[in-house]
Motif scaffolding. Structure first.
Motif, short mmCIF file in Angstrom:
data_model
loop_
_atom_site.label_atom_id
_atom_site.label_comp_id
_atom_site.label_asym_id
_atom_site.label_seq_id
_atom_site.Cartn_x
_atom_site.Cartn_y
_atom_site.Cartn_z
N ALA A 17 -8.79 -14.52 -28.24
CA ALA A 17 -8.03 -15.70 -28.44
C ALA A 17 -7.94 -16.16 -29.91
N PHE A 18 -8.68 -15.76 -30.86
CA PHE A 18 -8.70 -16.01 -31.98
C PHE A 18 -8.75 -14.88 -33.02
N ARG A 19 -7.92 -14.59 -33.95
CA ARG A 19 -8.11 -13.40 -34.93
C ARG A 19 -7.96 -13.96 -36.41
N ARG A 84 -18.20 -23.68 -25.61
CA ARG A 84 -17.02 -24.74 -25.23
C ARG A 84 -16.65 -25.91 -26.57
N PRO A 85 -17.57 -26.43 -27.05
CA PRO A 85 -17.08 -27.60 -28.33
C PRO A 85 -16.44 -26.71 -29.24
N ARG A 93 -6.49 -28.55 -26.08
CA ARG A 93 -6.51 -28.33 -24.61
C ARG A 93 -6.89 -27.03 -24.05
N TYR A 94 -7.71 -26.28 -24.83
CA TYR A 94 -8.12 -24.76 -24.40
C TYR A 94 -8.71 -24.80 -22.96
#
Length: 288
Positions: A17-19, A84-85, A93-94
């Motif tokens: 999801a994040f790179r 989660r946080p 709004r992940y």
């Protein structure tokens, strides 16, 4: 060491999801500042184990603290409540699962990366008198070992142990696995490490792959197949030596690996589960 090209393997890493990346200086936005970043990982996960070993080899306990996650995620979607946080602060709004491993930025309270290979490489950005786990000029060799482990061992072992598929396909996958192990056996005979005369990231990659082969994949293979896998003395002696190194063995969570495997696996257990290749606990240096 020769590597036979194989078809690309599909991994969760390709859909990270994040790179974000840690650069070499302040111009990169994310740069290596002591205690700015934090790792969130479970050593029971192969990606988490790789990162944990590299983190220890580089001596980054103070520069980049680690928060250890449980082996089994506590959310129905396979994510961790504790993460989660971070995910929600990093993406509006992940809705996806809050999975590890994660490299977070304590300055912003957001995620830098969830892509394990990038995280592993970026840890080497921290300066100081640290081991050269990615030595200059060894890039192609390191990448070849990663392909060999991912396709010739990990993917082949999964396919060889998949019940209900074509027997010829399973046999071909086992042949690929055994050919890969034989190549590594020949290469490691008379050598202490894989591509240099010191530990590199290639050794971390192979060691974690061998841990998975013995603690996870053998449970879905027949006993004769596991005996053939075990018949590579130089390869498994190499795995034992690294397990005795504190940076490796201290993170080997055998109970967690077992719990994670049983929580996620839907395959049938085979006779190979009774044929342990290494007594990992006997060769592990417990320092954590």
């Amino acid at each position: 060491m020769s590597v036979t090209p194989l078809a690309p393997a599909s991994t969760a890493q390709s859909t990270a999801a994040f790179r974000g990346r840690i650069g070499r200086d302040a111009r990169s936005g994310h740069y290596a500042v002591p205690r700015r970043y934090r790792l969130h990982l479970s050593p029971a996960c192969p990606d988490g184990l790789r990162i944990a070993v590299v983190h220890s080899l580089l001596g980054l306990d103070d520069a980049c603290p680690v928060t250890f996650l449980d082996a089994i995620p506590d959310c129905p979607d396979g994510g961790h409540t504790a993460l989660r946080p971070l995910y929600e602060a990093s993406a509006h709004r992940y809705k996806g699962a809050a999975v590890g491993p994660v490299l977070s930025d304590d300055w912003s309270g957001r995620i830098v990366s969830t892509h394990a290979p990038d995280i592993t490489r970026d840890l080497a950005r921290f300066g100081g008198d640290r081991p050269a786990l990615y030595p200059c000029g060894a890039e192609s060799e390191t990448e070849a070992v990663e392909r060999l482990c991912g396709q010739g061992i990990e993917r082949a072992a999964q396919e060889a142990g998949t019940a209900g598929t074509d027997p010829d396909a399973r046999a071909a996958a086992l042949d690929t696995l055994l050919e890969t192990l034989a190549s590594l056996e020949n290469w490691l005979t008379g050598r202490e490490y894989l591509i240099r005369d010191q530990i590199t990231a290639a050794d971390v990659e192979l060691w974690v792959t061998l841990v998975q082969l013995d603690t996870v994949h053998r449970h879905h293979l027949d006993a004769f197949a596991v005996q053939r896998i075990a018949a590579h003395p130089a390869l498994w002696a190499y795995a034992r030596r690294l397990a005795a190194h504190p940076a490796f063995g201290a993170h080997l969570d055998l109970d967690g690996i077992g719990r994670r495997h049983h929580a996620h696996c839907r395959g049938l257990e085979a006779a190979g589960s009774a044929v342990q290749i290494l007594d990992w606990a006997a060769h592990t240096a417990r320092t954590r």
